[in-house]
Scaffold this active site. Structure first.
Site, PDB file in Angstrom:
ATOM      1  CG  ASP A 178      -0.223  -0.050   2.566  1.00  0.00           C
ATOM      2  OD1 ASP A 178       0.946  -0.500   2.616  1.00  0.00           O
ATOM      3  OD2 ASP A 178      -0.820   0.372   3.585  1.00  0.00           O
TER       4      ASP A 178
ATOM      5  CG  HIS B 168       6.681  -0.078  10.511  1.00  0.00           C
ATOM      6  ND1 HIS B 168       6.628  -0.591  11.789  1.00  0.00           N
ATOM      7  CD2 HIS B 168       6.307   1.222  10.623  1.00  0.00           C
ATOM      8  CE1 HIS B 168       6.237   0.347  12.625  1.00  0.00           C
ATOM      9  NE2 HIS B 168       6.045   1.460  11.951  1.00  0.00           N
TER      10      HIS B 168
HETATM   11  O1  RIB Z   1       2.105  -0.424  11.060  1.00  0.00           O
HETATM   12  C1  RIB Z   1       3.041  -0.210  10.045  1.00  0.00           C
HETATM   13  C2  RIB Z   1       2.468  -0.554   8.696  1.00  0.00           C
HETATM   14  O2  RIB Z   1       1.338   0.281   8.445  1.00  0.00           O
HETATM   15  C3  RIB Z   1       3.401  -0.342   7.534  1.00  0.00           C
HETATM   16  O3  RIB Z   1       3.167  -1.332   6.569  1.00  0.00           O
HETATM   17  C4  RIB Z   1       3.010   1.018   7.016  1.00  0.00           C
HETATM   18  O4  RIB Z   1       3.337   1.185   5.660  1.00  0.00           O
HETATM   19  C5  RIB Z   1       1.520   1.015   7.251  1.00  0.00           C
HETATM   20  O5  RIB Z   1       0.882   0.372   6.193  1.00  0.00           O
HETATM   21 CA    CA Z   2       2.795  -0.652   4.194  1.00  0.00          CA
END
Ligand code: RIB
Ligand code: CA
Length: 309
Positions: free
Chosen positions: A12, A243
């Site tokens: 995303d 992340h």
């Molecule tokens: O919580 C972190 C996630 O949420 C990551 O994938 C960031 O891109 C959002 O989608």
């Molecule tokens: Ca993400």
């Protein structure tokens, strides 16, 4: 070197998604087979556009993009996370229309077909809500056994949430899909907040990436300013979490993490909706990453990103 892994990233994009995709483009141990798009940080339509743009920036125009679901399985659509990723997903960068377009197949059909074609080889790395992965499981009863591994960014076993006190954003945005995936019996590694909150990058780190890699590093450095600013608004001044890059790095460098074998269940309503909890119903265990050699993951990220053009 051993053969690169065949990888599909379900994404995303999203600033940390962009970092993860550029990392995959640079890493010699990854063969990027495709991207599948999903809502979350942006709408699915924006996610498809951004995925195509990232591949064009990275000079990977032949890597396919398949568009995913436009809303969660059972819940109404959530508003995109503009406060974290900007109105178009890339911080202050303006939306650009890509030259290419998504393929005709849906994300779920593409995932199922690729898993069958590369049976036992394909690694799927979801870094957004898990709707497309749940749809692929429903579409093809063999998907769970055809896919080699699902290494997902999402969840939190003991760390608490980042969107509610209990839930991490990707799981919260489609808990029904996440529950379908965790109950599927597939070979799953959960890369959640237990480890990603320990891997932080600062403005100086992104400056260093731009200095080594002016074009693509410059794009990431520009995006990172918005993302770093968001972290200061929630009281975190020592950097932003890597992340999504952490999940891609875990695909090829599992030795940088330690895992616990845990059965995971996802409550779909109430205060704990979207949490990832220990299950006691006999379902198959997954690998939950619980500790990380943070400096080594960060070094790996910066070193590979610095090889971009
Ligand atoms: O919580 C972190 C996630 O949420 C990551 O994938 C960031 O891109 C959002 O989608
Ligand atoms: Ca993400």
């Amino acid at each position: 070197m051993t053969q690169p892994i065949k990888l599909i990233i379900d994404t995303d994009p999203g600033i940390d998604d962009a970092m993860a995709i550029f990392y995959a483009a640079a890493a010699p141990d990854i063969e990027l087979v495709g991207l599948t798009s999903i809502f979350g940080n942006v709408t699915t339509e924006q996610a498809t556009r951004n995925a195509l743009r990232l591949l064009e920036w990275a000079d990977l125009p032949d890597v396919r993009v398949a568009e995913g679901a436009s809303k969660p399985r059972a819940l109404p659509a959530f508003p995109p996370s503009h406060n974290v990723h900007g109105d178009e997903g890339f911080g202050t960068l303006l939306a650009e229309t890509p030259k290419g377009q998504a393929c005709d197949e849906s994300a779920a059909a593409f995932l199922a077909r690729m898993a069958r074609e590369y049976k036992g080889e394909l690694v799927v790395c979801p870094i957004g809500p898990l709707t497309n992965i749940a749809d692929a499981l429903d579409l093809d009863p063999d998907f769970a056994s055809n896919v080699a591994r699902i290494v997902l960014m999402g969840g939190s076993l003991d760390e608490g949430g980042n969107i509610t006190p209990h839930a991490e954003a990707n799981i919260y945005h489609d808990p029904h899909a996440a529950e379908r995936v965790f109950a599927s019996g597939a070979n799953i590694t959960m890369v959640g907040l237990d480890v990603t909150h320990r891997i932080l990058c600062t403005a100086e780190d992104f400056d260093a990436i731009e200095a080594a890699s002016p074009r693509l590093g410059g794009i990431i450095n520009e995006m990172s300013r918005f993302y770093l600013h968001f972290y200061t608004t929630v009281g975190k001044h020592d950097g932003c979490s890597l992340h999504d890059p952490a999940a891609v790095i875990a695909c090829t460098h599992p030795d940088l993490f330690t895992a616990q074998s845990v059965s995971v269940i996802v409550p779909c309503d109430g205060d704990t909706a979207g949490a990832t909890q220990r299950a006691h119903d006999g379902r198959a265990a997954v690998n939950v990453l619980m500790s990380v050699r943070s400096e080594d993951v960060k070094r790996q990220f910066i070193d590979e990103m610095s090889k971009l053009s």
